[in-house]
Design a protein around this motif. Structure first.
Motif, mmCIF file in Angstrom:
data_model
loop_
_atom_site.group_PDB
_atom_site.id
_atom_site.type_symbol
_atom_site.label_atom_id
_atom_site.label_comp_id
_atom_site.label_asym_id
_atom_site.label_seq_id
_atom_site.Cartn_x
_atom_site.Cartn_y
_atom_site.Cartn_z
ATOM 1 N N ASN A 84 6.708 4.933 7.116
ATOM 2 C CA ASN A 84 6.062 3.924 7.954
ATOM 3 C C ASN A 84 5.566 4.592 9.224
ATOM 4 N N ASP A 85 5.331 3.826 10.244
ATOM 5 C CA ASP A 85 4.821 4.358 11.511
ATOM 6 C C ASP A 85 5.976 4.524 12.495
ATOM 7 N N ASP A 91 3.640 -1.937 8.573
ATOM 8 C CA ASP A 91 2.460 -2.244 7.766
ATOM 9 C C ASP A 91 1.517 -1.052 7.694
ATOM 10 N N ARG A 92 1.978 0.118 8.161
ATOM 11 C CA ARG A 92 1.145 1.320 8.209
ATOM 12 C C ARG A 92 2.043 2.555 8.205
ATOM 13 N N ARG A 94 2.160 6.837 9.572
ATOM 14 C CA ARG A 94 1.541 7.805 10.470
ATOM 15 C C ARG A 94 2.207 9.167 10.325
ATOM 16 N N SER A 132 -8.597 -0.719 3.318
ATOM 17 C CA SER A 132 -8.087 -0.659 4.688
ATOM 18 C C SER A 132 -8.236 0.769 5.218
ATOM 19 N N THR A 134 -7.782 4.606 6.578
ATOM 20 C CA THR A 134 -7.038 5.858 6.446
ATOM 21 C C THR A 134 -7.677 6.838 7.417
ATOM 22 N N TYR A 242 -3.177 8.657 9.055
ATOM 23 C CA TYR A 242 -2.713 7.389 9.617
ATOM 24 C C TYR A 242 -3.351 6.295 8.778
ATOM 25 N N ARG A 243 -2.568 5.664 7.894
ATOM 26 C CA ARG A 243 -3.164 4.752 6.932
ATOM 27 C C ARG A 243 -2.451 3.405 6.878
ATOM 28 N N SER A 244 -3.241 2.380 6.602
ATOM 29 C CA SER A 244 -2.721 1.026 6.463
ATOM 30 C C SER A 244 -2.025 0.874 5.112
ATOM 31 N N SER A 248 -1.537 -1.338 -0.424
ATOM 32 C CA SER A 248 -0.744 -0.193 -0.870
ATOM 33 C C SER A 248 -0.874 0.069 -2.364
#
Length: 355
Positions: A84-85, A91-92, A94, A132, A134, A242-244, A248
């Motif tokens: 995750n971030d 929701d993303r 990193r 979304s 990336t 860095y992607r949403s 998925s």
């Protein structure tokens, strides 16, 4: 020994290409985060990764030897789950490196400065993207009302065909200003050169070229572009993945390779001024098997030249350079670069193909 090697490497290239240039190169397995921080934010942390949620995997950035570039490179590793971030946003994901408040001043762009950013990267041949975002590169403001949104973004997106997008805003309404087919990047090392004159009346230029043959994949120049988000203290770069996770189902585990990061302050010059210095010099013939002539070269265009490989390794020009001619007959076939130096500053870099 690794850190000593890295610092010597930075010093060498800084002397070659200008006092304000900073280079970050991979130098072999181990101590990757420490090596990145030693360059981008000495004594602090310039690495943003999901290690906190995925401790059993270990570090999400490492270094490996790349046989195509014939040098060590960085690997940025993203897992569809559980990454995750930084355990802050779920929701993303990193995996990025950056400059920021704690970085040296020469790595933070201020209004009125012109900065050249260069790097190489390679997407896997089966790299997957969603509709979304990336992001693989951002230029972001620090301070002011617009710092939450990148001024410049290179993002990858599912489309027909899938594409890389160059996105821009000077405020908070980002739009796409250039695109290219993502299949031109998949499975290929590419080199990015980005030049930004920061200001409300600034300018912007970016070129993405394939390393193997110099083919252009994406090119964009704007001589009258607002490149300063009002209220900012400085602007800074970010690189990585860095992607949403909103779509998925379109994603999978990915490894993106990066190499040869460079940040160079080149003075308060516009892109047109940079390009017109030694602009008329061309290489002939190109490709060449024997002698390359610097066509249209003038005595005051440059003080010296540097010859180097596509991996950034310098090649001595002693006994091969005679006035406006360069002997390449003993070089292996492939892509090389000739940098023209004036007053200790690179004013032009030309690609030279050797048959």
């Amino acid at each position: 020994m690794k850190k000593t090697f890295l610092i010597l490497n930075i010093t060498f290239f800084g002397t070659l290409l200008g006092n304000s240039q900073t280079i970050l190169n991979a130098n072999g397995a181990g101590n990757t985060y420490e090596d990145i921080n030693a360059v981008l934010a000495p004594g602090y942390n310039a690495v943003e990764v999901p290690d906190c949620i995925h401790t059993d995997f270990g570090r999400h950035i490492d270094e490996v030897f790349d046989t195509e570039l014939n040098t060590n490179v960085f690997q940025f590793i993203s897992h569809k789950t559980p990454d995750n971030d930084r355990c802050q946003n779920f929701d993303r994901q990193r995996v990025e490196i950056k400059t920021y408040n704690s970085s040296p001043n020469n790595l933070k762009a201020t209004e009125g400065e012109t900065v050249e950013y260069k790097w190489k990267f390679k997407l896997p041949s089966d790299f997957q993207v969603s509709s979304s975002f990336t992001h693989i590169h951002q230029i972001k403001a620090v301070g002011g009302p617009y710092e939450s949104i990148p001024m410049i973004t290179l993002t990858l997106r599912k489309a027909n065909p899938d594409r890389i997008e160059l996105r821009y805003t000077a405020t908070n309404n980002q739009s796409t200003i250039q695109t290219a087919d993502l299949d031109l990047l998949r499975g290929n090392w590419v080199e990015v050169t980005e030049i930004i004159s920061f200001g409300n009346e600034g300018s912007y230029s970016i070129n993405i070229d394939r390393v193997s043959n110099g083919d252009s994949i994406l090119s964009y120049t704007n001589e009258t572009m607002d490149t300063w988000q009002d209220g900012a203290t400085f602007a800074r770069p970010k690189w990585g993945v860095y992607r949403s996770l909103n779509n998925s189902e379109d994603l999978k585990d990915e490894i993106v390779r990066f190499a040869n990061f460079s940040i160079e302050e080149i003075g308060p010059l516009s892109i047109s001024e940079i390009k017109t210095r030694a602009e008329e010099i061309v290489l002939s013939p190109n490709p060449s098997k024997h002698i390359v002539t610097f066509k249209n070269a003038k005595a005051d265009d440059y003080d010296a030249i540097t010859l180097y490989t596509s991996e950034g390794k310098t090649i001595s020009t002693e006994n091969r350079l005679k006035k406006y001619k360069l002997d390449v007959s003993d070089l292996n076939s492939g892509l090389y670069y000739i940098a023209f130096i004036k007053s200790k500053r690179t004013v032009k870099v030309l690609k030279c193909l050797v048959d």
